[in-house]
Design a protein around this motif. Structure first.
Motif, mmCIF file in Angstrom:
data_model
loop_
_atom_site.group_PDB
_atom_site.id
_atom_site.type_symbol
_atom_site.label_atom_id
_atom_site.label_comp_id
_atom_site.label_asym_id
_atom_site.label_seq_id
_atom_site.Cartn_x
_atom_site.Cartn_y
_atom_site.Cartn_z
ATOM 1 N N UNK A 1 0.789 -1.055 0.097
ATOM 2 C CA UNK A 1 0.021 0.035 -0.009
ATOM 3 C C UNK A 1 0.831 1.177 -0.029
ATOM 4 N N UNK A 2 0.592 2.188 -0.921
ATOM 5 C CA UNK A 2 1.235 3.400 -0.953
ATOM 6 C C UNK A 2 0.404 4.481 -0.598
ATOM 7 N N UNK A 3 0.556 5.356 0.678
ATOM 8 C CA UNK A 3 -0.551 6.319 0.865
ATOM 9 C C UNK A 3 -0.255 7.309 0.025
ATOM 10 N N UNK A 4 -1.274 8.122 -0.358
ATOM 11 C CA UNK A 4 -0.895 9.322 -1.129
ATOM 12 C C UNK A 4 -0.461 10.498 -0.221
ATOM 13 N N UNK A 5 0.183 11.458 -0.774
ATOM 14 C CA UNK A 5 1.058 12.342 -0.152
ATOM 15 C C UNK A 5 0.177 13.299 0.620
ATOM 16 N N UNK A 6 -1.305 13.349 0.070
ATOM 17 C CA UNK A 6 -2.032 14.170 0.743
ATOM 18 C C UNK A 6 -3.539 13.761 0.868
ATOM 19 N N UNK A 7 -4.307 13.949 1.498
ATOM 20 C CA UNK A 7 -5.669 13.435 1.821
ATOM 21 C C UNK A 7 -6.610 13.956 0.787
ATOM 22 N N UNK A 8 -7.260 13.080 -0.071
ATOM 23 C CA UNK A 8 -8.264 13.303 -0.926
ATOM 24 C C UNK A 8 -9.428 12.552 -0.747
ATOM 25 N N UNK A 9 -10.748 13.460 -0.963
ATOM 26 C CA UNK A 9 -12.090 12.546 -0.677
ATOM 27 C C UNK A 9 -12.525 12.036 -1.861
ATOM 28 N N UNK A 10 -12.973 10.736 -1.741
ATOM 29 C CA UNK A 10 -13.584 9.936 -2.959
ATOM 30 C C UNK A 10 -14.606 10.717 -3.839
ATOM 31 N N UNK A 11 -14.509 10.762 -4.826
ATOM 32 C CA UNK A 11 -15.500 11.516 -5.598
ATOM 33 C C UNK A 11 -15.456 12.954 -5.793
ATOM 34 N N UNK A 12 -14.645 13.467 -5.044
ATOM 35 C CA UNK A 12 -14.489 15.001 -5.227
ATOM 36 C C UNK A 12 -13.561 15.511 -6.503
ATOM 37 N N UNK A 13 -13.783 16.537 -6.850
ATOM 38 C CA UNK A 13 -13.013 17.066 -7.939
ATOM 39 C C UNK A 13 -11.736 17.997 -7.299
ATOM 40 N N UNK B 1 -12.688 28.011 -15.461
ATOM 41 C CA UNK B 1 -11.553 28.831 -15.553
ATOM 42 C C UNK B 1 -10.810 27.821 -16.690
ATOM 43 N N UNK B 2 -10.810 26.603 -15.903
ATOM 44 C CA UNK B 2 -9.893 25.485 -16.728
ATOM 45 C C UNK B 2 -10.383 24.877 -17.839
ATOM 46 N N UNK B 3 -11.574 25.495 -18.357
ATOM 47 C CA UNK B 3 -12.221 24.925 -19.451
ATOM 48 C C UNK B 3 -12.653 26.122 -20.462
ATOM 49 N N UNK B 4 -11.668 27.207 -20.486
ATOM 50 C CA UNK B 4 -12.018 28.570 -21.106
ATOM 51 C C UNK B 4 -11.626 28.470 -22.527
ATOM 52 N N UNK B 5 -11.035 27.413 -23.131
ATOM 53 C CA UNK B 5 -10.857 27.302 -24.352
ATOM 54 C C UNK B 5 -11.663 26.873 -25.461
ATOM 55 N N UNK C 1 -16.913 14.920 -15.987
ATOM 56 C CA UNK C 1 -16.408 16.355 -16.356
ATOM 57 C C UNK C 1 -17.199 17.338 -16.147
ATOM 58 N N UNK C 2 -18.568 17.107 -16.510
ATOM 59 C CA UNK C 2 -19.354 18.491 -16.144
ATOM 60 C C UNK C 2 -19.273 19.004 -14.628
ATOM 61 N N UNK C 3 -19.110 18.058 -13.849
ATOM 62 C CA UNK C 3 -18.754 18.518 -12.523
ATOM 63 C C UNK C 3 -17.455 19.211 -12.494
ATOM 64 N N UNK C 4 -16.469 18.968 -13.059
ATOM 65 C CA UNK C 4 -15.167 19.639 -13.030
ATOM 66 C C UNK C 4 -15.556 20.994 -13.719
ATOM 67 N N UNK C 5 -16.101 20.836 -14.828
ATOM 68 C CA UNK C 5 -16.617 22.067 -15.306
ATOM 69 C C UNK C 5 -17.264 23.141 -14.681
ATOM 70 N N UNK C 6 -18.096 22.660 -13.623
ATOM 71 C CA UNK C 6 -18.864 23.768 -13.117
ATOM 72 C C UNK C 6 -17.946 24.276 -11.896
ATOM 73 N N UNK C 7 -16.973 23.209 -11.199
ATOM 74 C CA UNK C 7 -16.077 23.690 -10.317
ATOM 75 C C UNK C 7 -15.192 24.591 -10.815
ATOM 76 N N UNK C 8 -14.347 24.533 -11.842
ATOM 77 C CA UNK C 8 -13.371 25.054 -12.463
ATOM 78 C C UNK C 8 -13.409 25.607 -13.651
#
Ligand SMILES: *Cc1c(COP(=O)(O)O)cnc(C)c1O
Length: 304
Positions: A223-235, A300-304, A291-298
């Motif tokens: 098991x390799x633990x991630x360097x930082x905590x991420x919550x499942x399903x979050x963007x 600016x990262x979908x601006x092109x 992807x639509x969830x990412x687009x709603x949250x960020x």
């Protein structure tokens, strides 16, 4: 029908050459690690069964794979969910929409909480020979049957390539796939080491899952633990950035598990002097709801 022998390809990512086991290409509907975990139910005969009872999230890859399994077998799927998001009901997408199209019934569970739903369904199935209960995400002993076939394919490829060592990476949810892969390689005394990271809970939760499936810790993956905590399903911005980098290789990955899986690989690879393989576990259909969830949250990262 072809449910085996997915191809191995090589890609170059962030300075590393990585072999990819393309289980996403197994079958258009029944693919990825759920197809491996459910292979037992596909291949064995269940003469009295007419209906499968499952549960989990309405967006889960396992919902779609179970729906595909049931269609192939001529079974009705009843999939119970704790909660059906309004947005999804109004606008079916991704795994949910595809499962409905395959004839699945997605129903609110009559009890709440994962364990309660599981024991309720288990009891229903125990009293009805027409019903087959399948654990959430395929976390069960029967999964070993198909995952061992996957391990055998990787072992055959490894021997054909005349390798003497290999590091195999994959992200874990229940840890079922990683565990049965590692167990197979250890039992067959192959120098293929399995590395995985917890995506759904933390490292202690994943260790617990491994212990439940197999008491012998010598057969467990690393098991390799991630360097930082991420919550499942979050963007997360980092996930999207890495996902886009991966897609530049020409192979499309998914957004729930693969970003952490690749972070684990990139974190560990510099300490390993051996060939690297990443297991592509499918799940691409989920991208159309992620992807639509990412687009709603960020936006600016979908601006092109
Ligand atoms: C279900 C799933 C996983 C997690 O598999 P486990 O066997 O539960 O660890 C990982 N990746 C994808 C794409 C999945 O669909």
């Amino acid at each position: 029908m072809k449910l085996a022998n997915s191809p191995v390809e090589q890609i170059h990512v962030a300075g590393h050459d990585v072999f990819i086991k393309r289980d996403d290409l197994l079958h258009p509907q029944f693919s990825g690690n759920k197809a491996r975990k459910f292979l037992y139910f596909y291949e064995q005969d269940f003469p009295t069964v007419k209906k499968v009872l499952g549960y989990g999230s309405a967006q889960a890859n396992s919902l779609y794979s179970m729906a595909a399994l049931c269609q192939l077998k001529g079974w009705q799927l009843e999939f119970y969910v704790d909660h059906l998001p309004q947005l999804l009901l109004a606008n079916p997408s991704g795994n949910y929409a595809a499962a409905l199209a395959l004839g699945a019934k997605v129903l609110p569970a009559p009890v709440s909480g994962g364990e309660q739903i599981a024991s309720y369904l288990q009891q229903l199935a125990a009293n009805d020979p027409e019903c087959l209960f399948i654990e959430e995400g395929g976390r069960m002993a029967e999964a070993e049957y198909g995952v061992a076939k996957l391990a055998e394919e990787i072992a055959d490829w490894y021997q054909a390539e005349q390798l003497s060592q290999l590091a195999l990476f994959l992200p874990s949810g229940t840890g079922t796939t990683a565990l049965f892969l590692a167990k197979y390689f250890k039992q067959h005394e192959l120098a293929i080491e399995v590395f995985t990271c917890p995506v759904v809970g933390d490292a202690a939760y994943l260790q617990q899952q491994f212990d439940q499936l197999c008491a012998n810790r010598q057969w467990h993956p690393t098991i390799v633990a991630p360097a930082k905590k991420y919550h499942f399903g979050k963007c997360y911005r980092d996930f999207l950035t890495l996902w886009r980098l991966l897609n530049q290789t020409g192979v499309t990955f998914e957004l729930l598990y693969d970003p952490l899986g690749w972070m684990t690989l990139l974190q560990t690879a510099p300490t390993l002097a051996m060939p690297l393989m990443y297991l592509h576990q499918g799940g691409l259909l989920g991208n159309s709801s992620m992807l639509p969830r990412y687009q709603r949250k960020y936006p600016q990262l979908f601006s092109d």
